[in-house]
Design a protein around this motif. Structure first.
Motif, PDB file in Angstrom:
ATOM      1  N   ALA A 194     -87.083  25.542 -41.544  1.00  0.00           N
ATOM      2  CA  ALA A 194     -88.065  25.680 -40.471  1.00  0.00           C
ATOM      3  C   ALA A 194     -87.555  26.482 -39.289  1.00  0.00           C
ATOM      4  CB  ALA A 194     -88.493  24.293 -40.001  1.00  0.00           C
ATOM      5  N   ARG A 198     -88.005  33.059 -39.353  1.00  0.00           N
ATOM      6  CA  ARG A 198     -87.715  32.654 -40.724  1.00  0.00           C
ATOM      7  C   ARG A 198     -86.789  33.667 -41.395  1.00  0.00           C
ATOM      8  NH1 ARG A 198     -92.889  31.435 -44.023  1.00  0.00           N
ATOM      9  NH2 ARG A 198     -92.896  29.737 -42.502  1.00  0.00           N
ATOM     10  N   GLN A 242     -85.780  19.204 -47.025  1.00  0.00           N
ATOM     11  CA  GLN A 242     -86.815  19.264 -46.009  1.00  0.00           C
ATOM     12  C   GLN A 242     -87.927  18.257 -46.308  1.00  0.00           C
ATOM     13  OE1 GLN A 242     -87.660  23.408 -44.559  1.00  0.00           O
ATOM     14  NE2 GLN A 242     -86.541  23.973 -46.410  1.00  0.00           N
ATOM     15  N   TRP A 255     -96.073  21.396 -44.898  1.00  0.00           N
ATOM     16  CA  TRP A 255     -94.645  21.518 -44.668  1.00  0.00           C
ATOM     17  C   TRP A 255     -94.361  21.179 -43.207  1.00  0.00           C
ATOM     18  CZ3 TRP A 255     -92.117  26.713 -43.261  1.00  0.00           C
ATOM     19  CH2 TRP A 255     -90.726  26.579 -43.193  1.00  0.00           C
ATOM     20  N   THR A 257     -92.525  21.512 -39.909  1.00  0.00           N
ATOM     21  CA  THR A 257     -91.716  22.551 -39.252  1.00  0.00           C
ATOM     22  C   THR A 257     -91.176  22.087 -37.903  1.00  0.00           C
ATOM     23  OG1 THR A 257     -93.697  23.515 -38.230  1.00  0.00           O
ATOM     24  CG2 THR A 257     -93.032  24.382 -40.373  1.00  0.00           C
TER      25      THR A 257
END
Length: 413
Positions: A194, A198, A242, A255, A257
């Motif tokens: 994250a 990136r 993650q 996801w 972050t």
């Protein structure tokens, strides 16, 4: 880069194992109730228990754990009818259960009840065959399993109900690759976390469809029993341990972050409407889910000089959140691959205080050597010895045996 990602053990092997002192394992079925027994009543008996009103009988039977409930069906025809009715009405029988061991024997899927000291054979479970799946979590009576396409399913072994989760191809780091005929050929996994901006640490790596589940998933936890609605599935997954989450019946995996920089997670749980995730260095992060967003607060910073693998709460005692010494007191701790739980033996008197109920947890060992019997036992913290839970059997290997707290609440009620 191929093969396994970062996995690790929870506890080491126990040095000494004594012969089991638990009752011998016998088998009963969750499919067929015991046959009725003809018993003559003693002369001058004070009451005919078969004449109890159905509502009063149902209230009494709902106080029993499932071994006692099922055995009650053998008393007489009226008790058998009431027991069957409770089982059909899945939202009536909600009595908390002592954890059981879920495993596969040559006869099929079974539950070993610690409360009854015996095994119960489960009804036929829905496809895909459970023996072909990987098990990544156990929460609220449901197993989180991965099929040969690496897609996840929720499975309730006690009721036989199943829920398909979102395809693995909808997760952030995964790209499905199709062949010329339009069939799934492989998955590509991208390696980035994250951190912004990136940056991929290496090109996307290809993995076979059937092997991908060994690489991507590390653990799955549910926020509640899916039969009660608004259930969230949280994953620890690779790359770099993650977090992602999705609502059961939702549209996509989300996801997370908002994790602190370089966080790699080893365990987590759901408590008081939030997820608590533990990093490999002992940090505790509090995640609150709102819609598709997860806000993060740091409860404890990374402090450990070694890698930590399990987190648990001590819910029966007010104001006490985590154990800080080597004593469990009146509690019993359940640990192993994809299951962590701490229970008071005052609430679950069939459990042994100050003992650790463990299953094999070395993930490299679990996946690379599927035909080797797993460590499953009860460890005594006081005298550093252990007992077998069930008699030693070579088929206690795959899928990996796992603790589960059975739930007989049904979705379609």
């Amino acid at each position: 880069m191929t093969g396994h990602m970062d996995h690790g053990p929870v506890i080491g092997r126990v040095k000494e194992r004594k012969k089991s002192v638990l009752p011998p394992s016998t088998h009963e079925s969750l499919v067929f109730l015991p046959q009725l027994r003809n018993r003559s009543r003693p002369h001058g008996a004070a009451a005919d228990w078969s004449k109890l009103p159905a509502d009063i009988l149902a209230s009494v039977l709902c106080c029993f754990e499932f071994p006692g409930l099922f055995s009650s069906a053998a008393v007489c025809t009226s008790w058998r009818a009431t027991t069957r009715n409770l089982r059909r009405r899945g939202r009536v029988y909600t009595r908390p259960q002592t954890p059981c061991l879920f495993y596969i024997s040559p006869a099929g899927a079974e539950l070993y009840s610690l409360a009854a000291g015996r095994s119960y054979r489960l009804p036929d479970l829905p496809d895909p065959p459970v023996a072909d799946r990987y098990i990544w979590g156990s929460s609220h009576g449901w197993l989180v399993t991965a099929d040969v396409r690496s897609d996840l399913h929720l499975l309730n072994p006690a009721t036989g109900e199943q829920i398909g989760l979102l395809p693995v191809a909808t997760t952030e780091h995964v790209t499905p690759v199709l062949d010329d005929a339009g069939e799934l050929s492989r998955y590509n996994l991208s390696f980035y976390d994250a951190t912004l901006p990136r940056k991929e640490t290496c090109p996307p790596q290809p993995y076979e469809v059937g092997k991908f589940r060994e690489v991507l998933y590390l653990k799955a936890v549910l926020s509640c029993d899916p039969s009660r609605g608004d259930c969230i599935t949280m994953l620890i997954h690779n790359p770099k341990r993650q977090l992602s989450f999705a609502r059961v019946g939702g549209q996509q995996w989300h996801w997370i972050t908002t994790s602190p920089l370089y966080s790699q997670y080893s365990d987590y749980l759901y408590h008081n409407n939030a997820f608590y995730a533990m990093t490999r260095q002992g940090g505790i992060h509090h995640y609150t889910i709102e819609g598709s967003y997860a806000s993060c607060d740091v409860v404890f910073k990374d402090t450990l000089p070694y890698i930590a693998y399990n987190i648990f709460t001590d819910t029966p005692c007010e104001g006490k959140e985590m154990h800080t010494d080597d004593s469990l007191g009146d509690d019993a701790l359940f640990i192993g691959h994809s299951y962590t739980c701490c229970l008071s033996t005052r609430d679950y008197p069939k459990l042994l205080p100050g003992h650790v109920y463990f299953t094999d947890d070395d993930e490299y060992w679990l996946f690379e050597y599927k035909n080797i019997r797993r460590d499953v036992g009860i460890y005594n913290l006081e005298d550093d010895t252990s007992l077998d839970v069930v008699s030693s059997q070579p088929w206690l290997n795959w899928p990996n045996p796992i603790w589960i707290t059975p739930s007989f609440t049904k979705i379609n009620q």
